[in-house]
Motif scaffolding. Structure first.
Motif, PDB file in Angstrom:
ATOM      1  N   ARG A 413       0.830  -1.210   0.000  1.00  0.00           N
ATOM      2  CA  ARG A 413       0.000   0.000   0.000  1.00  0.00           C
ATOM      3  C   ARG A 413       0.865   1.261   0.000  1.00  0.00           C
ATOM      4  NH1 ARG A 413      -2.405   0.919   4.446  1.00  0.00           N
ATOM      5  NH2 ARG A 413      -1.497  -0.692   5.806  1.00  0.00           N
ATOM      6  N   ASN A 414       0.326   2.296  -0.558  1.00  0.00           N
ATOM      7  CA  ASN A 414       0.978   3.611  -0.555  1.00  0.00           C
ATOM      8  C   ASN A 414       2.391   3.580  -1.152  1.00  0.00           C
ATOM      9  OD1 ASN A 414      -1.328   4.414   0.763  1.00  0.00           O
ATOM     10  ND2 ASN A 414      -0.371   4.529   2.780  1.00  0.00           N
ATOM     11  N   ALA A 416       4.833   1.653  -0.711  1.00  0.00           N
ATOM     12  CA  ALA A 416       5.898   1.489   0.296  1.00  0.00           C
ATOM     13  C   ALA A 416       7.142   0.849  -0.325  1.00  0.00           C
ATOM     14  CB  ALA A 416       5.386   0.630   1.445  1.00  0.00           C
ATOM     15  N   THR A 452      11.106   5.312   6.252  1.00  0.00           N
ATOM     16  CA  THR A 452      10.674   3.920   6.099  1.00  0.00           C
ATOM     17  C   THR A 452      11.228   3.102   7.257  1.00  0.00           C
ATOM     18  OG1 THR A 452      10.656   4.108   3.692  1.00  0.00           O
ATOM     19  CG2 THR A 452      10.664   1.890   4.609  1.00  0.00           C
ATOM     20  N   ARG A 475       4.001   9.339  10.033  1.00  0.00           N
ATOM     21  CA  ARG A 475       4.150   9.674   8.614  1.00  0.00           C
ATOM     22  C   ARG A 475       5.079   8.694   7.897  1.00  0.00           C
ATOM     23  NH1 ARG A 475       5.429  16.008   8.568  1.00  0.00           N
ATOM     24  NH2 ARG A 475       5.128  15.664   6.328  1.00  0.00           N
ATOM     25  N   LYS A 477       6.525   5.045   6.435  1.00  0.00           N
ATOM     26  CA  LYS A 477       6.016   3.818   5.827  1.00  0.00           C
ATOM     27  C   LYS A 477       6.610   2.626   6.573  1.00  0.00           C
ATOM     28  CE  LYS A 477       5.477   5.914   1.263  1.00  0.00           C
ATOM     29  NZ  LYS A 477       5.922   5.905  -0.160  1.00  0.00           N
ATOM     30  N   HIS A 496       2.295  -1.199   5.765  1.00  0.00           N
ATOM     31  CA  HIS A 496       2.012  -0.780   4.394  1.00  0.00           C
ATOM     32  C   HIS A 496       2.415  -1.853   3.378  1.00  0.00           C
ATOM     33  CE1 HIS A 496       2.357   3.077   6.652  1.00  0.00           C
ATOM     34  NE2 HIS A 496       1.249   3.328   5.976  1.00  0.00           N
TER      35      HIS A 496
END
Length: 544
Positions: A413-414, A416, A452, A475, A477, A496
């Protein structure tokens, strides 16, 4: 030092064993004969085994049923001479190096009138005994690749490395269909939860081992994949219905039989739907003789799992368990905790008629045919000087291909993935994963504020989910990586991206780094279903 020639005659067939000062042994079945002769024909049909058994005493026949552990060469030679055992199983202390294993194998073979089965549990992955062998990921990683060619190549490579060290039998592949996420003993040793996929992988593995000259053993019949008890420490009771067994657990064993597997190992487990007496499968005639021999049509060697395990305990102790296993249909008795007592008990059972002479002859014939089929009567021994050459760069390359192809991205998702540094890493194997990522050109950070955050686990619980949720609230990932069992991914919902490697080997971590950085597109697909999560076959296979 000169060469010592040992000759003997069993049932009119001469066996010759040659042992030189370096312990290397040579063995031949009868004088050499040209191709296409009656001798070759007898070997192909199993007639040689039938001739051999005619010249064996009852004591020698009983000895062929046993496969104990071995300490050093001297103690092993004494056991071989005294009990006429069918073989030995090796453990890490016997496999310090290819050269040492080859010398031990030659010494043991030189002490035995009949060629020995020299076996090992070299499943690769979680269960490995030969530390010198190429570090292949295990069965579940192979299943994640979906590539039967890789499974065949991995087995052939492992088999060749073992054979060069004098090992001629491997207690692999695992044919259990792992459908219990909490299985404490099988898990990633299995090809997964899909019976059809497991069957294809078992077939390929059997073919690979055969190509290398090593006998394959499918295990643990009738299936150890749906248990929450480890048969090493207790006796599992599997509540599957007969229909479930036929549809889920039987297919990989049927595939092994169809592929001509040399042997099948029993499981110390109770399956009431298959035997209402609730006897462990190892001592169950309805399961071994009725199902395995009758319904599945298996004509090879049935070998017990270790008789030292808690699941094999019966009133009367391990010697009685050995007798009951033979009566049920087992041919080869693995790791009796007290070989002299077990041998005496089985011998007495034969002499008293409790074990019929025909049952003994049937078991010994199958064992001899296995030895014949794997060429042990014409094997001239392992070469200690060249044994290490079988562990090759080509095999390491195949292991890397398996490891990289197995990496499974369950969700992303997003965007990552692919990773863009710097990344912060926590969890077991943090240093090794960081090193692998840096090798692929990614910067790592000691600061938890990095954009991350990678969380590594080898096991997980609901607390892991809470940890991931807390990290993902910010904020940054979050990438969650299961380095062992993919079932740990069931706790990865807040992350994510979730990734499975099935292994923490060097090859697996390198493959992980290549996928996470986008250098290599992910190819793996889940060979199991995650409870309350991703179904069987899930996997992002597009370039990241």
């Amino acid at each position: 030092m000169g060469v010592r020639i040992i000759a003997l005659v069993l049932g009119g067939v001469m066996l010759a064993g040659c042992s030189s000062g370096d312990g290397k042994s040579e063995r031949a079945a009868a004088p050499a004969a040209p191709e296409g002769t009656a001798q070759e024909s007898r070997q192909q049909t199993g007639a040689l085994a039938a001739e051999l058994i005619q010249g064996m005493s009852v004591k020698e026949k009983v000895g062929q049923l046993f496969m104990p552990t071995v300490g050093d060469a001297e103690s092993g030679k004494q056991i071989a001479k005294k009990y006429k055992v069918g073989g030995f199983i090796y453990f890490p202390q016997n496999l310090a190096s290819p050269q040492a294993a080859a010398k031990l194998s030659n010494a043991l073979q030189g002490a035995s009138r009949v060629p020995l089965l020299l076996g090992v549990d070299e499943e690769t992955g979680l269960v490995t005994r030969a530390k010198f062998a190429t570090d292949f990921p295990g069965a579940m990683a192979l299943a994640a690749t979906g590539d039967v060619g890789l499974a065949r190549s991995a087995a052939a490579a492992t088999g060749a490395e073992l054979r060069a060290a004098g090992v001629n039998l491997n207690f692999a592949p695992v044919a259990d269909v792992n459908v219990n996420p909490d299985n404490p003993v099988i898990g990633v040793r299995s090809f997964g939860a899909d019976p059809a996929l497991a069957g294809r992988m078992v077939t390929a593995s059997v073919e690979g081992y055969r190509a290398s000259g090593v006998a394959a053993v499918a295990k643990h019949f009738p299936g150890h994949g749906d248990t929450n008890v480890d048969s090493h420490t207790g006796l599992p009771v599997i509540k599957s219905s007969r229909k479930e067994w036929q549809e889920v657990h039987a297919p990989p064993f049927q595939a092994a039989v169809s592929a001509g597997v040399d042997a099948i190992m029993t499981g110390h487990l109770v399956v009431p739907a298959l035997d209402s007496s609730r006897k462990p499968a190892t001592m169950s005639e309805p399961i071994l003789t009725g199902l395995l021999r009758g319904e599945l049509g298996f004509q090879g060697v049935i070998v017990t799992d270790s008789l030292s395990m808690a699941g094999a305990e019966v009133p009367g102790g391990a010697p009685e368990a050995a007798v009951r296993a033979v009566l049920a249909g087992a041919d080869l008795l693995l790791m009796p905790p007290d070989l002299p007592a077990a041998h005496a008990k089985v011998l007495k059972a034969v002499e008293s008629g409790r074990i019929p002479a025909a049952r003994l002859d049937d078991a010994v014939t199958r064992i001899l045919r296995l030895k014949e089929a794997r060429g042990l009567f014409t094997d001239d021994g392992a070469d200690p000087e060249t044994a290490a050459q079988a562990v090759s760069a080509a095999n390491r390359q195949t292991a890397q291909q398996v490891a990289t192809s197995a990496v499974t991205v369950v969700g992303n998702r997003n965007a990552a993935l692919p990773l863009k540094g710097p990344v912060y890493i926590e969890g077991p194997e943090q240093a090794r994963v960081a090193a692998a990522l840096r090798k692929e050109g990614l910067r790592t950070s000691g600061e938890q504020k990095a954009k991350t955050h990678i969380v590594l686990v080898t096991s997980a619980s609901s607390a892991t989910r809470d940890r991931l949720k807390g990290l993902a609230d910010g904020r940054r990932k979050v990438v969650y990586v299961a380095l062992a069992s993919p079932y740990a991914l069931r706790y990865g919902g807040p992350a994510h991206a979730s990734v499975a490697t099935y292994s923490a080997s060097a090859a697996s971590l390198r493959g992980l780094a290549q996928v996470l950085t986008g250098k290599t597109p992910p190819k793996g697909r889940l060979p199991v279903s995650l409870p309350g999560g991703a179904p069987l076959g899930t996997g992002v296979t597009d370039p990241l």
